[in-house]
Design a protein around this motif. Structure first.
Motif, PDB file in Angstrom:
ATOM      1  N   ASN A 128      -8.185   1.969  73.785  1.00  0.00           N
ATOM      2  CA  ASN A 128      -6.894   1.363  73.406  1.00  0.00           C
ATOM      3  C   ASN A 128      -6.661  -0.009  74.046  1.00  0.00           C
ATOM      4  OD1 ASN A 128      -6.570   3.891  72.358  1.00  0.00           O
ATOM      5  ND2 ASN A 128      -4.486   4.152  73.101  1.00  0.00           N
ATOM      6  N   MET A 164       0.376  -1.043  70.390  1.00  0.00           N
ATOM      7  CA  MET A 164      -0.831  -0.443  70.973  1.00  0.00           C
ATOM      8  C   MET A 164      -1.778  -0.076  69.836  1.00  0.00           C
ATOM      9  SD  MET A 164      -1.165   2.827  73.474  1.00  0.00           S
ATOM     10  CE  MET A 164      -0.752   4.032  72.217  1.00  0.00           C
ATOM     11  N   GLY A 166      -4.705   1.985  68.806  1.00  0.00           N
ATOM     12  CA  GLY A 166      -5.408   3.156  69.336  1.00  0.00           C
ATOM     13  C   GLY A 166      -5.721   4.132  68.233  1.00  0.00           C
ATOM     14  N   SER A 246      -6.037  -0.433  80.734  1.00  0.00           N
ATOM     15  CA  SER A 246      -5.435  -1.195  79.658  1.00  0.00           C
ATOM     16  C   SER A 246      -3.932  -0.959  79.837  1.00  0.00           C
ATOM     17  CB  SER A 246      -5.928  -0.599  78.339  1.00  0.00           C
ATOM     18  OG  SER A 246      -5.795  -1.464  77.296  1.00  0.00           O
ATOM     19  N   ALA A 249      -1.760   0.912  77.283  1.00  0.00           N
ATOM     20  CA  ALA A 249      -2.099   2.338  77.125  1.00  0.00           C
ATOM     21  C   ALA A 249      -1.611   3.137  78.332  1.00  0.00           C
ATOM     22  CB  ALA A 249      -3.605   2.490  76.956  1.00  0.00           C
ATOM     23  N   HIS A 252       2.242   3.228  78.112  1.00  0.00           N
ATOM     24  CA  HIS A 252       2.746   4.046  76.999  1.00  0.00           C
ATOM     25  C   HIS A 252       2.650   5.540  77.331  1.00  0.00           C
ATOM     26  CE1 HIS A 252       3.773   4.929  72.855  1.00  0.00           C
ATOM     27  NE2 HIS A 252       2.766   5.791  72.824  1.00  0.00           N
ATOM     28  N   ARG A 253       1.497   5.945  77.867  1.00  0.00           N
ATOM     29  CA  ARG A 253       1.343   7.362  78.239  1.00  0.00           C
ATOM     30  C   ARG A 253       2.391   7.775  79.271  1.00  0.00           C
ATOM     31  NH1 ARG A 253      -3.148   7.006  80.922  1.00  0.00           N
ATOM     32  NH2 ARG A 253      -1.759   6.484  82.627  1.00  0.00           N
TER      33      ARG A 253
END
Ligand code: AFP
Length: 351
Positions: A128, A164, A166, A246, A249, A252-253
């Motif tokens: 990602n 993002m 991915g 990244s 990524a 976001h998680r």
């Protein structure tokens, strides 16, 4: 929740109607960013198939090798955004100086700072990556925008977000009225609302940091990471370690699951690696809007007024309780540290 699929433009329309003070001008810029990111997404998903991978041979202002997709992303955002008529000036990770609106184009009242392709060292591994953007009102009054317009504190942002790229491509943004996430549906070419009003957990159980730098960190950061690994059911420790490398990524998680992302300063780089204007500030606005926090260890990221375009900052970002706890370690104020010092210096415990 909406009973039918809502596209990004429909959603922005509905949001604008809720806020009569909104002029709709930066909504147009946001739609143009979304469009440019569709173009970038098209290249990213084809990256393994067509000849867009590999180095151009050039280096960017940070001395890093520039990849063709970085250049493509930078140019695409520039081409699309410079024609909106809403912008006074732009700044990109890939350009040493501010980027004026091309001569002959109307000059608007907004500024966009962006990182066209963040995490680009992951491109060749199909991991990602993302685009990060930050929109500010211009401060100067006449002519084209200048560096002064770009160098504003993050709390002045009118909009911030990321895309993002991915397993599915997502656009997440805030204009100060909640954080909303859209998943790109390639067959119809639309971003569809999939994550309305994202709230991040107050505390998470994930920490994200490049632990290869451990020996370079300050004692406070080392102790914090050691503390997260200790077994304590009451506070949910040990935490799990998750690190993509990244930023989009990793952020976001943790936004969805809760947790803390760290890129501290260290013995070699006092201000760490990440840039204020187009990495830390936009993600800080999103984190705060979602109920989280963002700090450089001593103050809110959103309060930093950068003095240069590519200024770096230590970054502690994520769930509010985790960021506060991390700050207390960085500042040497955590009770766990105080107790440890007391034992080492033979001072009896209080009370
Ligand atoms: P690249 O764009 O060079 O891959 O750097 C990515 C990044 O700016 C950010 O996305 C990551 O969080 C961070 O750097 C990773 O840095 P380390 O490789 O030093 O962990």
């Amino acid at each position: 929740m909406y009973s039918r699929a809502v596209t990004l433009s429909q959603f922005l329309d509905l949001e604008e109607r809720k806020h009569p003070e909104a002029t709709g001008e930066f909504t147009r810029v946001l739609m143009e960013i979304a469009l440019a990111c569709k173009m970038i997404n098209r290249e990213v998903v084809r990256a393994g198939l067509v000849d867009v991978l590999g180095y151009t041979g050039a280096e960017n202002v940070h001395g890093e090798k520039v990849q063709k997709l970085d250049v493509f992303a930078h140019q695409t955002l520039y081409r699309v955004l410079s024609g909106t008529g809403q912008l006074a000036v732009l700044a990109s990770e890939e350009d040493e100086n501010v980027i004026p609106v091309p001569e002959g184009q109307p000059v608007g009242k907004y500024v966009v700072n962006f990182d066209p392709l963040d995490g680009s060292s992951n491109i060749n591994a199909n991991v990602n990556i993302g685009t990060i953007f930050s929109m500010l009102p211009r401060i100067t009054r006449k002519g084209g925008g200048t560096l002064t317009d770009c160098l504003q504190a993050g709390e002045r942002q009118v909009c911030a977000g990321y895309v993002m790229y991915g397993s599915s491509t997502m656009l997440v943004y805030t204009t100060g009225h909640g954080v909303h996430g859209f998943t790109f549906e390639p067959s119809i070419g639309e971003y569809l609302l999939s994550h309305p009003d994202i709230r991040t957990p107050k505390r998470g159980h994930i920490y994200s940091v490049n632990e290869g730098n451990y020996t370079q960190w300050s004692d406070g950061v080392k102790r914090y990471i050691d503390y997260l690994k200790m077994d304590d059911a009451a506070t949910g420790r040990p935490y799990s370690s998750r690190y993509v490398g990244s930023l989009v990524a990793d952020f976001h998680r943790n936004l969805l699951y809760g947790g803390v992302f760290l890129y501290p300063g260290d013995a070699r780089h006092a201000d760490g690696k990440l840039r204020v204007l187009y990495e830390a500030a936009p993600l800080a606005l999103i984190a705060e809007e979602a109920g989280g926090a963002a700090s450089d260890g001593h103050r809110r990221i959103l309060e930093i007024v950068p003095e240069s375009l590519h200024q770096r900052t230590p970054l502690f970002l994520g769930s509010a309780e985790d960021v506060r706890e991390c700050e207390s370690f960085v500042q040497g104020k955590n009770p766990a540290i105080t107790a440890e010092r007391r034992v080492r210096s033979g001072v009896p415990a209080e009370g």
